[in-house]
Design an enzyme around this catalytic site. Structure first.
Site, PDB file in Angstrom:
ATOM      1  N   THR A  73     -22.352-116.587 -12.135  1.00  0.00           N
ATOM      2  CA  THR A  73     -23.422-117.576 -11.930  1.00  0.00           C
ATOM      3  C   THR A  73     -23.028-118.548 -10.827  1.00  0.00           C
ATOM      4  OG1 THR A  73     -24.123-117.439 -14.237  1.00  0.00           O
ATOM      5  CG2 THR A  73     -24.734-119.440 -13.055  1.00  0.00           C
ATOM      6  N   ASN A 150     -28.421-105.503 -14.159  1.00  0.00           N
ATOM      7  CA  ASN A 150     -27.784-105.656 -15.463  1.00  0.00           C
ATOM      8  C   ASN A 150     -28.602-105.109 -16.619  1.00  0.00           C
ATOM      9  OD1 ASN A 150     -29.031-108.098 -14.225  1.00  0.00           O
ATOM     10  ND2 ASN A 150     -29.050-108.807 -16.333  1.00  0.00           N
ATOM     11  N   GLN A 178     -22.193-106.269 -12.007  1.00  0.00           N
ATOM     12  CA  GLN A 178     -22.287-105.093 -12.886  1.00  0.00           C
ATOM     13  C   GLN A 178     -21.675-103.839 -12.263  1.00  0.00           C
ATOM     14  OE1 GLN A 178     -23.257-104.789 -16.044  1.00  0.00           O
ATOM     15  NE2 GLN A 178     -24.060-106.836 -16.353  1.00  0.00           N
ATOM     16  N   SER A 196     -17.050-110.326 -10.800  1.00  0.00           N
ATOM     17  CA  SER A 196     -16.732-111.099 -11.996  1.00  0.00           C
ATOM     18  C   SER A 196     -15.672-110.418 -12.859  1.00  0.00           C
ATOM     19  CB  SER A 196     -18.032-111.281 -12.786  1.00  0.00           C
ATOM     20  OG  SER A 196     -17.753-111.768 -14.066  1.00  0.00           O
ATOM     21  N   THR A 234      -8.974-127.557  -9.519  1.00  0.00           N
ATOM     22  CA  THR A 234      -7.725-126.821  -9.761  1.00  0.00           C
ATOM     23  C   THR A 234      -8.063-125.399 -10.179  1.00  0.00           C
ATOM     24  OG1 THR A 234      -6.654-128.854 -10.449  1.00  0.00           O
ATOM     25  CG2 THR A 234      -5.597-126.790 -11.150  1.00  0.00           C
ATOM     26  N   CYS A 322     -35.077-112.080 -24.825  1.00  0.00           N
ATOM     27  CA  CYS A 322     -35.152-112.678 -26.154  1.00  0.00           C
ATOM     28  C   CYS A 322     -34.508-114.043 -26.177  1.00  0.00           C
ATOM     29  CB  CYS A 322     -34.506-111.775 -27.174  1.00  0.00           C
ATOM     30  SG  CYS A 322     -32.821-111.411 -26.776  1.00  0.00           S
TER      31      CYS A 322
HETATM   32  C1  LIG Z   1     -25.700-108.957 -12.506  1.00  0.00           C
HETATM   33  C2  LIG Z   1     -25.241-110.225 -13.131  1.00  0.00           C
HETATM   34  N1  LIG Z   1     -25.153-111.327 -12.394  1.00  0.00           N
HETATM   35  C3  LIG Z   1     -24.743-112.491 -12.908  1.00  0.00           C
HETATM   36  C4  LIG Z   1     -24.403-112.599 -14.221  1.00  0.00           C
HETATM   37  C5  LIG Z   1     -23.968-113.930 -14.755  1.00  0.00           C
HETATM   38  O1  LIG Z   1     -22.660-113.873 -15.226  1.00  0.00           O
HETATM   39  P1  LIG Z   1     -21.992-115.142 -15.918  1.00  0.00           P
HETATM   40  O2  LIG Z   1     -22.823-115.478 -17.107  1.00  0.00           O
HETATM   41  O3  LIG Z   1     -20.627-114.670 -16.267  1.00  0.00           O
HETATM   42  O4  LIG Z   1     -21.977-116.235 -14.934  1.00  0.00           O
HETATM   43  C6  LIG Z   1     -24.472-111.481 -15.053  1.00  0.00           C
HETATM   44  C7  LIG Z   1     -24.167-111.562 -16.487  1.00  0.00           C
HETATM   45  O5  LIG Z   1     -24.669-110.854 -17.315  1.00  0.00           O
HETATM   46  C8  LIG Z   1     -24.901-110.253 -14.483  1.00  0.00           C
HETATM   47  O6  LIG Z   1     -24.996-109.160 -15.223  1.00  0.00           O
END
Ligand SMILES: Cc1ncc(COP(=O)(O)O)c(C=O)c1O
Length: 381
Positions: A73, A150, A178, A196, A234, A322
């Site tokens: 995010t 996702n 993803q 991530s 940090t 949901c």
């Molecule tokens: C494609 C994609 N982008 C961004 C995110 C956001 O990840 P986070 O909640 O770890 O910031 C997700 C989480 O499901 C994701 O699947």
């Protein structure tokens, strides 16, 4: 004893034991702040820079092109707002099936002086490079299209989209949360890429934004000037060390994992669509990540299936939003042209490192019974 089976690896993953072991020293004996000048600091700094090298190598980038953040995010917000603030004005194109963190960042920018357009997708949830080309304007500054969706797992043609952006001198960002660690990522035409840790058996609290050398962005966080001044705060060294370890394991096992999970995924898709009447696959049949199954069942609610599976000890997720109190259908399924009731009857089953064939078999035994029971009491049929 009741079995609990996890089929929600696209939401998050458990942390691999090897990752936990790699992190532990940085939680206690090597706890230093990487910016400190003493040896506690230099131990942490060394680990941080080693992790940067590993992450960079995993996408064929240079270490100085990796900025560590706290989440996908954050990386996505940094990419969109960072470019926008640097350019000060202009037009931004994002796909209509992006994760909410991209969509809402883009919507926020549209309320703050930027022009934003949303790219449509076809019935399989794919963004067409031609559509991108068609919608580019003279003042377009950024295009953002995710690598793998996702919800429905579709793999987007980011190489082709990136080429179009390059040709038109427009920055291209892709959210690869993803896909990273699951399929190869070619960054040759990508300017900014989000990756991530928590989706690849690493800890939460670590992610990165690849920023190609020469691409200028404004920071969102101002402070001590860490991460080349682009992300003050940090660094979360234990989580970053874990992220790097998780990436190493994921990259080295990618091919084997692809082979194993593709078979399980296809078994689920084939069995469900064959054995359950009015059951259909959402998303592209071939251009999809190997750990994603997204199916819809007529005459039932996805949430009802989720809760009933939950009572059998099986964890899946719904494709409809949901989390939204309004229970709106998923924006992804709606963008693909699904009717509201079709979107509401969808569930996502996502597989991962510890998914066993016996678990898949259990799911395939239970799910048809669940759908049958729910249809018997359904007012829609
Ligand atoms: C494609 C994609 N982008 C961004 C995110 C956001 O990840 P986070 O909640 O770890 O910031 C997700 C989480 O499901 C994701 O699947």
């Amino acid at each position: 004893m009741k079995k609990y089976i996890y089929f929600d690896y696209a939401a998050t993953t458990p942390v691999d034991e090897r990752v936990i072991r790699s992190m532990t020293p940085f939680l206690n004996e090597k706890f230093g702040n990487p910016s400190s000048m003493h040896f506690f600091g230099s131990d942490a700094k060394k680990a941080l820079e080693k992790s940067r090298v590993i992450i960079a190598k995993s996408i064929n980038a240079n270490p100085d092109e990796i900025i560590f953040t706290s989440s996908a995010t954050e990386s996505n917000n940094m990419a969109l707002k960072g470019i926008a603030f640097n350019k000060r004005k202009g037009h931004i194109l994002v796909s209509s099936i992006e994760h909410d963190c991209v969509l809402n960042a883009a919507k926020w920018l549209s309320k703050n002086g930027f022009e934003v357009d949303f790219l449509p997708v076809d019935k399989n949830g794919i963004v067409s490079p031609k559509e991108v080309e068609k919608r580019i304007k003279k003042n377009t500054i950024l295009v953002s299209v995710m690598h793998v969706n996702n919800e429905i797992g579709t793999i987007q043609p980011i190489e082709a989209i990136g080429k179009i952006c390059k040709k038109n001198n427009i920055y291209f960002h892709s959210d690869a949360a993803q896909s990273f660690g699951k399929i190869p990522i070619d960054i040759s035409n990508v300017d900014l890429l989000t990756i991530s840790s928590q989706k690849i058996y690493g800890p939460k609290g670590a992610a990165a934004l690849f920023i190609k050398n020469g691409v200028k962005i404004e920071p969102l966080l101002h402070g001590g000037g860490q991460e080349k001044g682009l992300r003050s705060s940090t660094e979360n060294v234990p989580a970053i060390v874990g992220f790097a370890k998780a990436a190493e394991i994921a990259i080295s096992t990618m091919e084997k994992e692809k082979e194993r999970l593709t078979k399980l995924r296809d078994k689920i898709i084939e069995t469900l669509t064959k054995e359950i009447p009015n059951c259909y696959l959402n998303g592209h049949p071939v251009k999809r990540i190997y750990n994603n199954v997204n199916v819809r069942f007529s005459f039932v609610e996805g949430e009802a299936i989720l809760f009933m599976l939950n009572s059998y000890g099986i964890a899946v997720s719904t494709a409809s939003a949901c989390s939204s109190p309004k229970l709106e259908p998923s924006h992804v399924l709606s963008a693909m042209g699904l009717k509201q009731e079709e979107a509401h009857g969808s569930i996502r089953i996502s597989l991962g490192r510890w998914t066993k064939e016996s678990e898949v078999n259990y799911l395939l035994k239970v799910l048809p019974e669940v759908v049958k029971k729910l249809r018997e009491i359904s007012p829609y049929k």
